[in-house]
Design an enzyme around this catalytic site. Structure first.
Site, short mmCIF file in Angstrom:
data_model
loop_
_atom_site.label_atom_id
_atom_site.label_comp_id
_atom_site.label_asym_id
_atom_site.label_seq_id
_atom_site.Cartn_x
_atom_site.Cartn_y
_atom_site.Cartn_z
N THR A 86 0.85 -1.19 0.00
CA THR A 86 0.00 0.00 0.00
C THR A 86 0.89 1.24 0.00
OG1 THR A 86 -0.03 0.04 2.42
CG2 THR A 86 -1.82 -1.16 1.33
N ARG B 108 -6.99 9.34 3.76
CA ARG B 108 -7.30 8.55 4.95
C ARG B 108 -8.51 9.17 5.61
NH1 ARG B 108 -4.96 5.07 3.04
NH2 ARG B 108 -3.20 3.84 3.80
N ASP C 228 -14.21 8.50 -0.19
CA ASP C 228 -13.79 7.12 -0.39
C ASP C 228 -13.17 6.54 0.86
OD1 ASP C 228 -13.19 4.78 -2.14
OD2 ASP C 228 -11.11 5.34 -1.73
N GLU D 9 -13.36 3.17 9.72
CA GLU D 9 -13.53 2.03 8.81
C GLU D 9 -13.31 0.73 9.58
OE1 GLU D 9 -11.11 2.17 5.32
OE2 GLU D 9 -11.71 4.20 4.78
N HIS E 214 -13.46 2.77 0.11
CA HIS E 214 -11.99 2.80 0.12
C HIS E 214 -11.43 1.99 -1.05
CE1 HIS E 214 -8.33 3.17 3.01
NE2 HIS E 214 -7.96 3.37 1.74
N GLY F 78 -8.03 3.55 -5.09
CA GLY F 78 -6.78 3.02 -5.61
C GLY F 78 -6.85 1.56 -6.03
#
Length: 376
Positions: A69, A236, A260, A265, A282, A285
């Protein structure tokens, strides 16, 4: 084959059969990896759902962690340094994927009347007719980009392709290094005042970090925005204060929000979900190209750390899209612009609103999505 022992997040794509070049591999759900699982491991390959800290690693023999990531706030880097455990993230691996997400969201906002004078913003789920010249609205807009690293830079470049009239940016660490991008760097409050669209692309950093970003977008930040601004967060969740964003939406300071990444979360705010023009789990990407980049970079990092051959990982690549249309967008949004044929966020938005409790499942079972340049 090398003789390392690896513990790997089973959800990392394009990894099975490749990680075995490094040694013996144990695949586990990322959020469920325990201290017992890693006790005899030499290396971990993880995503953001594995918290790598003292409680997990203190009694292990782990010497290296690769996270597939860009973000690394799930790694306790200070403790890892004390423990002599090296780590590597994958900067830029999904930058073009996030830029694609930004592009698609901007096209949908324009098509649904966000910046047309006197027009009502048509909800995302309602069809709109293709219209000549609606992209010209971008020429009147100023984009503010907060964080101009790999992702922020790709987003600026995408905005240039869309024809945004002006781009301004905020990135104090870059300014301090004298590493100046070709877009003007301004203080955050000035970017907020000038931007018609403001988008966040910073890592999550908490005090006493030199430039903390936790709740960077707070009540005072939103009060400085132009009335009717568009707010985008795909960095984030904790970079933006949920309550402050809700207040800004309710009073009209923010006309439309694209979110997003979420605080808390995988339990996104139900109130904010209902208020967003586009709400996704999320996945900005999550192009197949970005995922392949992350997997390739993570495994190569492990190989380099242990002095092993990294050449097998050059073969990691996403599958070819069937019939030339990788994502199969639902509805008719793809008719509005060719970019939306490669990725239309409407599907992700609708699924999250219908099933917010399946946030993690929607991420783990994400359909094949190729970046625009790769799909055409």
């Amino acid at each position: 084959m090398a003789n390392l022992k690896l513990v790997v997040d089973e959800a990392i794509p394009y990894l099975r059969g490749m990680a075995e070049h490094l040694g013996t591999v144990r695949y586990l759900p990322g959020a469920a990896i325990t201290a017992a699982d890693v006790a005899d491991a030499d290396a971990l390959v993880v995503r953001t759902r594995t918290r790598c800290h003292e409680a997990l690693l203190a009694h292990s023999r782990v010497r290296f962690i690769a996270t597939a990531t860009i973000g690394y706030d799930h790694l306790d880097t200070a403790w890892l340094a004390k423990a002599g455990i090296a780590w590597q993230n994958c900067p830029g691996c999904n930058a073009e994927s996030v830029a694609q997400y930004f592009t698609s969201c901007m096209l949908l906002l324009a098509a649904h009347g966000c910046w047309h004078e006197g027009a009502t913003l048509v909800p995302l789920t309602q069809a709109v007719q293709p219209a000549e010249g609606w992209r010209e609205v971008f020429a009147r807009l100023t984009l503010g980009v907060v964080g101009v690293g790999h992702v922020g830079t790709a987003v600026c470049q995408a905005a240039e392709r869309l024809g945004f009239g002006r781009i301004v940016a905020c990135d104090p660490p870059r300014a301090e290094r004298g590493d100046l991008p070709r877009w003007p760097l301004l203080p955050l409050d000035e970017v907020a005042r000038q931007a018609d669209v403001i988008t966040l692309h910073t890592p999550l950093a908490v005090a006493p970090a030199p430039h903390p970003t936790f709740h960077l977008a707070h009540a005072a930040f939103f009060s400085q925005l132009k009335r009717g601004a568009v707010f985008v967060n795909s960095s984030r969740g904790e970079v933006a204060c949920t309550e402050a964003l809700l207040q800004a939406l309710q009073c009209g300071t923010v006309r439309a929000a694209v979110v997003d990444t979420w605080e808390h979360e995988p339990q996104p705010s139900a109130a904010l979900l209902r208020q967003c023009f586009i709400a996704t789990p999320h996945i900005a990407g999550y192009s197949a190209d970005g995922k392949a980049n992350g997997t390739r970079m993570a495994l190569a990092a492990v190989a380099r750390h242990f002095g092993l051959d990294a050449t097998p990982f050059a073969a990691i690549a996403p599958p070819t899209p069937p019939q030339g249309v990788p994502y199969y967008p639902e509805g008719h949004a793809w008719q509005l612009a060719p970019e939306l044929a490669a990725y239309d966020p409407t599907r992700d938005h609708c699924l999250l609103l219908e099933q917010p409790d399946r946030f993690e499942t929607l991420r783990s079972h994400y359909p094949l999505r190729r970046e625009y340049h790769a799909a055409h």
